[in-house]
Scaffold this motif. Structure first.
Motif, PDB file in Angstrom:
ATOM      1  N   GLU A  38       2.382  -2.637   5.345  1.00 57.66           N
ATOM      2  CA  GLU A  38       1.055  -2.725   4.733  1.00 57.66           C
ATOM      3  C   GLU A  38       1.117  -2.087   3.352  1.00 57.66           C
ATOM      4  O   GLU A  38       1.760  -1.049   3.170  1.00 57.66           O
ATOM      5  N   SER A  43      -1.071  -2.164  -0.790  1.00 55.70           N
ATOM      6  CA  SER A  43      -2.078  -2.718  -1.689  1.00 55.70           C
ATOM      7  C   SER A  43      -1.622  -2.456  -3.119  1.00 55.70           C
ATOM      8  O   SER A  43      -0.607  -1.805  -3.357  1.00 55.70           O
ATOM      9  N   THR A  80       4.102  -9.860  -0.831  1.00 56.05           N
ATOM     10  CA  THR A  80       3.174 -10.500   0.101  1.00 56.05           C
ATOM     11  C   THR A  80       3.407 -11.997   0.096  1.00 56.05           C
ATOM     12  O   THR A  80       3.418 -12.629  -0.957  1.00 56.05           O
ATOM     13  N   THR A 100       2.772  -9.046   4.487  1.00 58.84           N
ATOM     14  CA  THR A 100       3.385  -8.164   3.509  1.00 58.84           C
ATOM     15  C   THR A 100       4.699  -7.671   4.095  1.00 58.84           C
ATOM     16  O   THR A 100       4.742  -7.155   5.218  1.00 58.84           O
ATOM     17  N   PRO A 110      -4.368  -8.288   2.546  1.00 55.66           N
ATOM     18  CA  PRO A 110      -3.593  -7.453   3.469  1.00 55.66           C
ATOM     19  C   PRO A 110      -4.162  -6.042   3.628  1.00 55.66           C
ATOM     20  O   PRO A 110      -4.178  -5.496   4.743  1.00 55.66           O
ATOM     21  N   HIS A 140      -5.734  -4.228   7.028  1.00 55.37           N
ATOM     22  CA  HIS A 140      -5.405  -2.863   7.470  1.00 55.37           C
ATOM     23  C   HIS A 140      -6.688  -2.078   7.764  1.00 55.37           C
ATOM     24  O   HIS A 140      -6.763  -1.329   8.744  1.00 55.37           O
TER      25      HIS A 140
END
Length: 531
Positions: free
Chosen positions: A37, A39, A72, A80, A292, A296
Motif C-alpha cells: 500500500e 500513496s 500501481t 500497488t 489504492p 487502505h
C-alpha cells in the motif's frame, strides 16, 4: 533460462504511478516482491518488462544500488506492487538527469505474472487505440507549447512508420524528464484527438495566463472541462468518511460542478477528519491515482461499516470497467462484488437502507450501476426469487450499463435532452453490453436479460425489442424499476434530483411502464426508508 529471456525481452513504454529509492545495506528489509500500500506516487514514464524496468530520474542512482520500487497497476481493483531490483546501468544525460536501468531481484512468479499480464493487456489497448486512428480526426501541437510543471489533460498520439500510434493517457506530468524523453525520441509535435481539442485549448489558455471562467451550464467548453475533470476523479460515498478517522490521500469537493481540492493529505502527513464531515452536503472525490490509498482507508474502518465498504469497492470496480470496457478478470471481480452484496443483504436486509442513505449531487455511471444492483437485489429478495436467480440478477443489474463504455462520454454526460441521432447512439448501449459480455464465462447467461431488456416498458414502448407485459424477462422488469428510480433521484447539471417520495409518485403516474406486482413491492421497500 530461455523462457526467462523471452519474458524479459518484451517491454513497453507506459505511464504509471511510481516511486523508487535506495535500500541501504544495513536495512533488515526482506528483498522479496509483494503487493503493498502506498500513496503519493507520481505518474512516471517507464519502460517495463517482466524482468526489469528503465526510468528517468533527477536523483542519481549508482550501478549496483539496490532499489525499492513501488508502482500501481491500473486494473479493476488497482494493485500497488513493491519490487526490488539492482541498478545495472545509470547514465547521466546532457540535462543532468539520469537514465536508470534496473533488473528485478527477489521477484516472485505471481508478481511477475501480474506484470506480464498487465503489459500484454496494455499492448492490446495500445493496438486497439492505434487502429481506431484510421477513422478519427487529430490536431497536431508542438511540444514547445507545453509548460513545465503542468499535467497534460489529453491523450497523446505520435507518428510512427505504421501511422499514428497511441502513446500516453491524459494526465502526463510535463516536467524536465518528460521534455527530455520527447527530445530523445525525436518527438517535436504530438497529436491530439479532435474530441480532446477543447481540453487542449483550455490547457493552452492556462499556459498563456488566460483567465478561466467558472462552470457555465450553457457553455459547451465549460461543460467539456467539467466532464474531463469528472473523469479524472472518483466519487466516494458521503457517509463513508467518518469523524476522527485518518486519511492519507487528497480529498476533493464538488461544488456547483466545480472540482476543488478540499483537504490535502499523504502517507507521510496523514490528516484526521473532524466532526463536521458527516454534515457537509457536497460530493467528495479522490484522484484516480489515490484509489489504492482510499482502499487502505476502507480496510481500516470498523466492522459496522461493512455494507458501505462493499458498495464502495463495487463502485471502484465498475469505474474501471466503464472507463476501460473491462477485461475478463475485471468483470469476474464485478461478479464477485455482486455476490458479496447479495450475501450482505441476505444476512442483514436492513443494511439496504444504509447503502442508499446518501446520494451524490451528480450522475456517476459507476455509482448508478451499484445503486441499481442494490435496489434490484433487495427487490428480488422481497419477491423470494430462487438463490441462483438472485445471483444472476445481481450480476446483470450491476453490469446493466456496461455498454456505456462504448459510447462517447459527452452523450452520457450531456445536459438536457439528447438529439435524435444521439438518442439512437445511446440506445445501442444495451446491445453493446451483451456483445461485450457474451463470451465471458463468469457472467451467468440469464444475467444478459437484465442488460438487454432494462429499457423495455410493459406497454411495449421500450427498446431494443419493443416487448410488452410478461414477454419482458423478469430480470428486465426488476432492473427497469431500479434504473428509473435511481435516475429520478440523482441530481444532474440540467435538472435537480427528486426526493424518494417524489420519485415514487412520478413512477406511479407512469405505472403503465412497470410490472405492477414488482412496482408495489419496490414502493413498499422505499416507503420504509422514507419513514
Amino acid at each position: 533460462m530461455a523462457a526467462q529471456q523471452k519474458r524479459d525481452y518484451f517491454r513497453m513504454d507506459m505511464m504509471l504511478p511510481f516511486q523508487a529509492y535506495v535500500v541501504r545495506e544495513q536495512s533488515n528489509e526482506k528483498l522479496v516482491s509483494s503487493e503493498c500500500e502506498a500513496s503519493n506516487l507520481k505518474n512516471t514514464i517507464l519502460n517495463l518488462s517482466g524482468g526489469g524496468l528503465n526510468f528517468r530520474s533527477r536523483l542519481e542512482f549508482l550501478t549496483d544500488d539496490m532499489l525499492k520500487m513501488i508502482l500501481t497497476i491500473p486494473v479493476a481493483m488497482p494493485r500497488t506492487i513493491c519490487l526490488y531490483g539492482k541498478v545495472i546501468k545509470s547514465d547521466r544525460t546532457e540535462q543532468g538527469n539520469f537514465k536508470v536501468r534496473v533488473r528485478f531481484e527477489g521477484i516472485t512468479e505471481r508478481i511477475r505474472d501480474i506484470l506480464i499480464s498487465f503489459i500484454l493487456k496494455h499492448e492490446r489497448d495500445v493496438l486497439i487505440s492505434s487502429h481506431l486512428t484510421e477513422v478519427m480526426r487529430f490536431t497536431d501541437v508542438s511540444v514547445l507549447k507545453f509548460a513545465e510543471g503542468t499535467n497534460l489533460p489529453f491523450e497523446i498520439y505520435t507518428v510512427t512508420k505504421k501511422g499514428l500510434r497511441f502513446m500516453f493517457d491524459s494526465g502526463l506530468p510535463y516536467d524536465g524528464l518528460a521534455k527530455e524523453y520527447f527530445n530523445e525520441m525525436g518527438i517535436s509535435k504530438v497529436y491530439v484527438k479532435q474530441d480532446d481539442v477543447l481540453y487542449l485549448n483550455r490547457y493552452l489558455d492556462r499556459v498563456r495566463g488566460v483567465k478561466i471562467k467558472p462552470f457555465d451550464r450553457e457553455d459547451q467548453i465549460s461543460f467539456k472541462e467539467y466532464s474531463f475533470r469528472k473523469l479524472q476523479l472518483h466519487c466516494i460515498g458521503r457517509n463513508i468518511l467518518l469523524p476522527r478517522t485518518s486519511i492519507s490521500f487528497n480529498l476533493y469537493r464538488m461544488e456547483d460542478y466545480n472540482y476543488k481540492l478540499f483537504l490535502e493529505s499523504s502517507a507521510s502527513i496523514p490528516l484526521m477528519l473532524d466532526d463536521n464531515i458527516p454534515s457537509m452536503q457536497a460530493d467528495f472525490l479522490v484522484g484516480a491515482q489515490e484509489v489504492p490509498a482510499y482502499l487502505h482507508y476502507l480496510k481500516a474502518l470498523p466492522l459496522n461499516s461493512s455494507p458501505l465498504v462493499l458498495k464502495e469497492k463495487a463502485c471502484i470496480i465498475m469505474h474501471d470497467i466503464l472507463d476501460k470496457f473491462g477485461n475478463k478478470e475485471t468483470i469476474a471481480s464485478a461478479i464477485g462484488a455482486a455476490r458479496e452484496i447479495v450475501a450482505q443483504l441476505e444476512k442483514a436486509p436492513d443494511s439496504f437502507y444504509a447503502m442508499l442513505s446518501a446520494g451524490a449531487s451528480d450522475f456517476y455511471p459507476y455509482a448508478h450501476s451499484v445503486n441499481v444492483a442494490v435496489l434490484s437485489i433487495r427487490t428480488a429478495l422481497a419477491l423470494s426469487l430462487p438463490k441462483t436467480d438472485i445471483d444472476a440478477l445481481a450480476a446483470g443489474s450491476l453490469l446493466h450499463d456496461i455498454g456505456f463504455g462504448l459510447i462517447n462520454d459527452e452523450i452520457i454526460n450531456k445536459q438536457g435532452k439528447l438529439s435524435g441521432a444521439e438518442e439512437e447512439v445511446f440506445k445501442t448501449h444495451v446491445i453493446e453490453g451483451v456483445s461485450i459480455l457474451q463470451n465471458v464465462d463468469a457472467v451467468p447467461k440469464k444475467a444478459m436479460t437484465a442488460i438487454l431488456h432494462h429499457h423495455e416498458n410493459m406497454e411495449g414502448s421500450g427498446y431494443p425489442d419493443s416487448l410488452a407485459g410478461q414477454l419482458i424477462p423478469v430480470f428486465g422488469r426488476i432492473t427497469a424499476i431500479s434504473d428509473a428510480y435511481d435516475l429520478l433521484t440523482t441530481q444532474q447539471p440540467f435538472r435537480k434530483g427528486l426526493s424518494p417520495s417524489q420519485a415514487l409518485s412520478a413512477m406511479t403516474k407512469d405505472s403503465s411502464k412497470y410490472d405492477p406486482v414488482i412496482l408495489a413491492v419496490f414502493i413498499k421497500l422505499i416507503a420504509q426508508q422514507i419513514k
